[in-house]
Design a protein around this motif. Structure first.
Motif, mmCIF file in Angstrom:
data_model
loop_
_atom_site.group_PDB
_atom_site.id
_atom_site.type_symbol
_atom_site.label_atom_id
_atom_site.label_comp_id
_atom_site.label_asym_id
_atom_site.label_seq_id
_atom_site.Cartn_x
_atom_site.Cartn_y
_atom_site.Cartn_z
ATOM 1 N N LEU A 279 0.830 -1.205 0.000
ATOM 2 C CA LEU A 279 0.000 0.000 0.000
ATOM 3 C C LEU A 279 0.866 1.257 0.000
ATOM 4 O O LEU A 279 0.666 2.165 -0.811
ATOM 5 C CB LEU A 279 -0.909 -0.003 1.229
ATOM 6 C CG LEU A 279 -1.788 1.235 1.391
ATOM 7 C CD1 LEU A 279 -3.016 1.117 0.521
ATOM 8 C CD2 LEU A 279 -2.184 1.446 2.841
ATOM 9 N N VAL A 280 1.838 1.311 0.902
ATOM 10 C CA VAL A 280 2.689 2.495 1.020
ATOM 11 C C VAL A 280 3.459 2.741 -0.283
ATOM 12 O O VAL A 280 3.531 3.879 -0.769
ATOM 13 C CB VAL A 280 3.670 2.353 2.205
ATOM 14 C CG1 VAL A 280 4.684 3.493 2.208
ATOM 15 C CG2 VAL A 280 2.906 2.323 3.527
ATOM 16 N N SER A 281 4.007 1.684 -0.873
ATOM 17 C CA SER A 281 4.754 1.837 -2.127
ATOM 18 C C SER A 281 3.854 2.336 -3.251
ATOM 19 O O SER A 281 4.236 3.241 -4.013
ATOM 20 C CB SER A 281 5.388 0.507 -2.531
ATOM 21 O OG SER A 281 6.350 0.099 -1.590
ATOM 22 N N SER A 282 2.677 1.757 -3.367
ATOM 23 C CA SER A 282 1.759 2.134 -4.449
ATOM 24 C C SER A 282 1.335 3.590 -4.341
ATOM 25 O O SER A 282 1.387 4.353 -5.321
ATOM 26 C CB SER A 282 0.528 1.227 -4.431
ATOM 27 O OG SER A 282 0.885 -0.124 -4.625
ATOM 28 N N ILE A 283 0.893 4.001 -3.144
ATOM 29 C CA ILE A 283 0.453 5.379 -2.959
ATOM 30 C C ILE A 283 1.622 6.339 -3.128
ATOM 31 O O ILE A 283 1.489 7.397 -3.765
ATOM 32 C CB ILE A 283 -0.205 5.557 -1.569
ATOM 33 C CG1 ILE A 283 -1.490 4.727 -1.477
ATOM 34 C CG2 ILE A 283 -0.519 7.029 -1.301
ATOM 35 C CD1 ILE A 283 -2.172 4.780 -0.125
ATOM 36 N N SER A 284 2.787 5.983 -2.599
ATOM 37 C CA SER A 284 3.963 6.854 -2.709
ATOM 38 C C SER A 284 4.343 7.103 -4.164
ATOM 39 O O SER A 284 4.630 8.247 -4.564
ATOM 40 C CB SER A 284 5.148 6.247 -1.966
ATOM 41 O OG SER A 284 4.898 6.147 -0.585
ATOM 42 N N TRP A 285 4.323 6.054 -4.972
ATOM 43 C CA TRP A 285 4.679 6.212 -6.381
ATOM 44 C C TRP A 285 3.648 7.043 -7.138
ATOM 45 O O TRP A 285 3.999 7.887 -7.974
ATOM 46 C CB TRP A 285 4.847 4.850 -7.046
ATOM 47 C CG TRP A 285 6.225 4.297 -6.899
ATOM 48 C CD1 TRP A 285 6.624 3.240 -6.126
ATOM 49 C CD2 TRP A 285 7.416 4.789 -7.524
ATOM 50 N NE1 TRP A 285 7.978 3.041 -6.219
ATOM 51 C CE2 TRP A 285 8.498 3.983 -7.072
ATOM 52 C CE3 TRP A 285 7.688 5.833 -8.410
ATOM 53 C CZ2 TRP A 285 9.809 4.193 -7.493
ATOM 54 C CZ3 TRP A 285 9.003 6.046 -8.823
ATOM 55 C CH2 TRP A 285 10.031 5.228 -8.368
ATOM 56 N N MET A 286 2.375 6.807 -6.859
ATOM 57 C CA MET A 286 1.334 7.574 -7.558
ATOM 58 C C MET A 286 1.414 9.059 -7.215
ATOM 59 O O MET A 286 1.275 9.934 -8.087
ATOM 60 C CB MET A 286 -0.054 7.019 -7.213
ATOM 61 C CG MET A 286 -0.348 5.657 -7.816
ATOM 62 S SD MET A 286 -0.111 5.591 -9.615
ATOM 63 C CE MET A 286 1.439 4.673 -9.708
ATOM 64 N N LEU A 287 1.640 9.368 -5.955
ATOM 65 C CA LEU A 287 1.728 10.766 -5.551
ATOM 66 C C LEU A 287 2.997 11.422 -6.086
ATOM 67 O O LEU A 287 2.992 12.598 -6.459
ATOM 68 C CB LEU A 287 1.676 10.884 -4.026
ATOM 69 C CG LEU A 287 0.332 10.518 -3.381
ATOM 70 C CD1 LEU A 287 0.374 10.745 -1.880
ATOM 71 C CD2 LEU A 287 -0.815 11.320 -4.004
ATOM 72 N N LEU A 320 -4.260 10.044 -10.029
ATOM 73 C CA LEU A 320 -5.262 10.343 -9.010
ATOM 74 C C LEU A 320 -6.307 9.247 -8.902
ATOM 75 O O LEU A 320 -6.799 8.940 -7.815
ATOM 76 C CB LEU A 320 -5.925 11.688 -9.313
ATOM 77 C CG LEU A 320 -5.010 12.907 -9.142
ATOM 78 C CD1 LEU A 320 -5.663 14.166 -9.699
ATOM 79 C CD2 LEU A 320 -4.636 13.096 -7.681
ATOM 80 N N GLY A 321 -6.667 8.625 -10.038
ATOM 81 C CA GLY A 321 -7.642 7.540 -10.007
ATOM 82 C C GLY A 321 -7.136 6.361 -9.194
ATOM 83 O O GLY A 321 -7.846 5.809 -8.353
ATOM 84 N N ILE A 322 -5.882 5.974 -9.432
ATOM 85 C CA ILE A 322 -5.283 4.861 -8.688
ATOM 86 C C ILE A 322 -5.172 5.218 -7.208
ATOM 87 O O ILE A 322 -5.550 4.433 -6.327
ATOM 88 C CB ILE A 322 -3.898 4.519 -9.262
ATOM 89 C CG1 ILE A 322 -4.026 4.018 -10.705
ATOM 90 C CG2 ILE A 322 -3.198 3.472 -8.397
ATOM 91 C CD1 ILE A 322 -2.703 3.894 -11.431
ATOM 92 N N ASN A 323 -4.656 6.403 -6.933
ATOM 93 C CA ASN A 323 -4.453 6.812 -5.541
ATOM 94 C C ASN A 323 -5.763 6.886 -4.771
ATOM 95 O O ASN A 323 -5.841 6.454 -3.610
ATOM 96 C CB ASN A 323 -3.745 8.162 -5.502
ATOM 97 C CG ASN A 323 -3.513 8.637 -4.090
ATOM 98 O OD1 ASN A 323 -2.657 8.129 -3.374
ATOM 99 N ND2 ASN A 323 -4.279 9.627 -3.659
ATOM 100 N N ASN A 324 -6.803 7.434 -5.393
ATOM 101 C CA ASN A 324 -8.079 7.581 -4.689
ATOM 102 C C ASN A 324 -8.621 6.236 -4.218
ATOM 103 O O ASN A 324 -9.092 6.099 -3.082
ATOM 104 C CB ASN A 324 -9.108 8.265 -5.603
ATOM 105 C CG ASN A 324 -8.860 9.748 -5.734
ATOM 106 O OD1 ASN A 324 -8.020 10.316 -5.041
ATOM 107 N ND2 ASN A 324 -9.581 10.383 -6.637
ATOM 108 N N THR A 325 -8.571 5.241 -5.091
ATOM 109 C CA THR A 325 -9.073 3.919 -4.719
ATOM 110 C C THR A 325 -8.229 3.297 -3.613
ATOM 111 O O THR A 325 -8.754 2.752 -2.636
ATOM 112 C CB THR A 325 -9.096 2.983 -5.946
ATOM 113 O OG1 THR A 325 -10.034 3.481 -6.897
ATOM 114 C CG2 THR A 325 -9.506 1.570 -5.545
ATOM 115 N N LEU A 326 -6.917 3.378 -3.745
ATOM 116 C CA LEU A 326 -6.031 2.774 -2.747
ATOM 117 C C LEU A 326 -6.214 3.411 -1.379
ATOM 118 O O LEU A 326 -6.322 2.722 -0.361
ATOM 119 C CB LEU A 326 -4.574 2.894 -3.196
ATOM 120 C CG LEU A 326 -4.170 2.105 -4.438
ATOM 121 C CD1 LEU A 326 -2.725 2.420 -4.816
ATOM 122 C CD2 LEU A 326 -4.340 0.607 -4.217
ATOM 123 N N ILE A 327 -6.251 4.726 -1.334
ATOM 124 C CA ILE A 327 -6.296 5.404 -0.048
ATOM 125 C C ILE A 327 -7.674 5.293 0.590
ATOM 126 O O ILE A 327 -7.805 5.169 1.809
ATOM 127 C CB ILE A 327 -5.847 6.884 -0.185
ATOM 128 C CG1 ILE A 327 -5.354 7.412 1.174
ATOM 129 C CG2 ILE A 327 -6.944 7.757 -0.750
ATOM 130 C CD1 ILE A 327 -4.589 8.726 1.063
#
Length: 404
Positions: A279-287, A320-327
């Motif tokens: 989770l942390v890696s995915s959100i960090s990369w998207m942001l 933003l689409g990827i990040n919104n769902t993950l977070i």
């Protein structure tokens, strides 16, 4: 808990996403209409500034008043819904939106519009906080799939909103406001007759519950990250229309493309990233990629290249689409509290960022240079990444549920 341990597994599977009860589709349909209201005004921001002789920072207060009231009102959504029940809370929020969107269209000064957008924000808060928990509660195919559906409705609404706003705005800047009001009437009728009557919760909520929920480090971490990346998000929403040099139709098409990217990636890409990476890696990369994208918008502004900004805005929808769902998925399992309470706590903090950032973006462009809002937005998004990495240990239980 067992439901939490299933969450990541649900996110990783795509089958069954469309196998939802009618109640879920009723709320999702109303969500599309509600979220259309967010992007519907984007194409008319320059027109409002020109016709009402307002500065960029003054026009940006349309977002500030809306987000500020939405954020503060999140604190009472649990109190209201626990007493009225899900259905009547949704309907109450929709009625307020119908009234204040219509009044916004009838306004004659920027101050009036800003004030009515605040009332619109109250209706928005009652609706969206309850809608998320309602979709999750009514869904029979798992929490994460319900969240993906919610994010898809968000993306579809945000994408179609500017398209319709551009068409209506080309006739008059008042058109999008009346359009939201009319569409929400349709949504109101849909919810009224399709959504079954739901029992009121056995336990009534307190206004202190969202504040107590922020005592859980995981939820607080996600809320702070969202607060910071909203500076980038609303710089894109509220400021980029001024530097793309397009008319209402053109702005509508750009934000339609942005919203389509957001909707597609939130449904199709986010589950795959959740399955493969932490989770942390995915959100960090998207942001991080979103921050780079904002920097590209700044460079495009410096070089007087509207095309660069236009492409960067559309591409931003992917991240933003990827990040919104993950977070959002993470928020639902961040703390051992009711989903509605977790959503209210998180939304309260993030919407405060959404309230400050549009006004600040307009002011920065007046105080400094045209590109400075994008640089500042990129800086704040990267600050969110740093906070996420420093506090990543608080999210370990979510990663464990995901099998990482």
């Amino acid at each position: 808990m067992q439901s939490e341990s299933k969450l990541a597994g649900d996110l990783q599977e795509s089958s069954g996403l469309l196998s939802q009860p009618k109640a879920v589709w009723a709320v999702a349909f109303a969500c599309v209409i509600s979220f259309m209201g967010l992007g519907l005004v984007d194409p008319i921001l320059p027109a409002i500034a020109e016709q009402l002789h307002a500065s960029k920072s003054q026009v940006s207060l349309l977002f500030t008043s809306y987000n500020l009231v939405t954020g503060i009102a999140m604190l009472i959504t649990g109190v209201v819904s626990s007493r009225l029940g899900v259905k009547w809370t949704l309907l109450s929020g929709m009625v307020l939106t119908i009234i204040f969107a219509g009044l916004g269209g009838a306004s004659h000064t920027i101050g009036q519009i800003v004030g009515f957008r605040a009332g619109w924000g109250l209706g928005n808060a009652l609706f969206i906080a309850t809608a998320l928990s309602a979709i999750v509660g009514f869904s029979k195919s798992g929490t994460a799939k319900a969240i993906i559906l919610y994010e898809a409705a968000l993306g579809l609404g945000i994408s179609v909103g500017p398209l319709l706003g551009g068409e209506l705005g080309s006739i008059s800047w008042r058109g999008p406001f009346y359009g939201v009001s009319a569409l929400m009437i349709i949504g109101f009728i849909f919810i009224l007759f399709v959504l079954p009557k739901t029992p009121k919760p056995k336990k009534t909520s307190s206004i202190a519950d969202p504040f107590r929920a922020l005592g859980y480090p995981a939820l607080l971490t996600l809320a702070i990250v969202a607060f910071l990346y909203n500076f980038g998000f609303f710089t894109l929403m509220a400021y980029s229309p001024y530097v793309m040099k397009l008319d209402e139709h053109g702005l509508g098409y750009v934000f339609f493309g942005w919203g389509i990217m957001l909707a597609i990636t939130s449904v199709l890409v986010a589950p795959k990233l959740q399955k493969r990476f932490s989770l942390v890696s995915s959100i960090s990369w998207m942001l991080t990629l979103f921050a780079v994208d904002l920097a590209v918008m700044a460079v495009g502004t410096i070089n007087h290249s509207p095309t660069t900004v236009i492409i960067a805005v559309i591409v931003a929808g992917i991240f933003l689409g990827i990040n919104n769902t993950l977070i959002t998925t993470a928020v639902m399992q961040a703390a051992p509290v009711e989903r509605a309470t977790a959503s209210a706590s998180y939304s309260f903090v993030r919407f405060l960022g959404g309230a400050l950032s549009p006004w600040l973006a307009g002011k920065l462009s007046e105080w400094s240079t045209a590109q400075s809002p994008f640089w500042f937005g990129a800086f704040m998004v990267m600050l969110g990444v740093i906070v996420l990495i420093i506090r990543r240990r608080h999210l370990d239980h979510i990663n464990r549920n995901a099998g990482h």
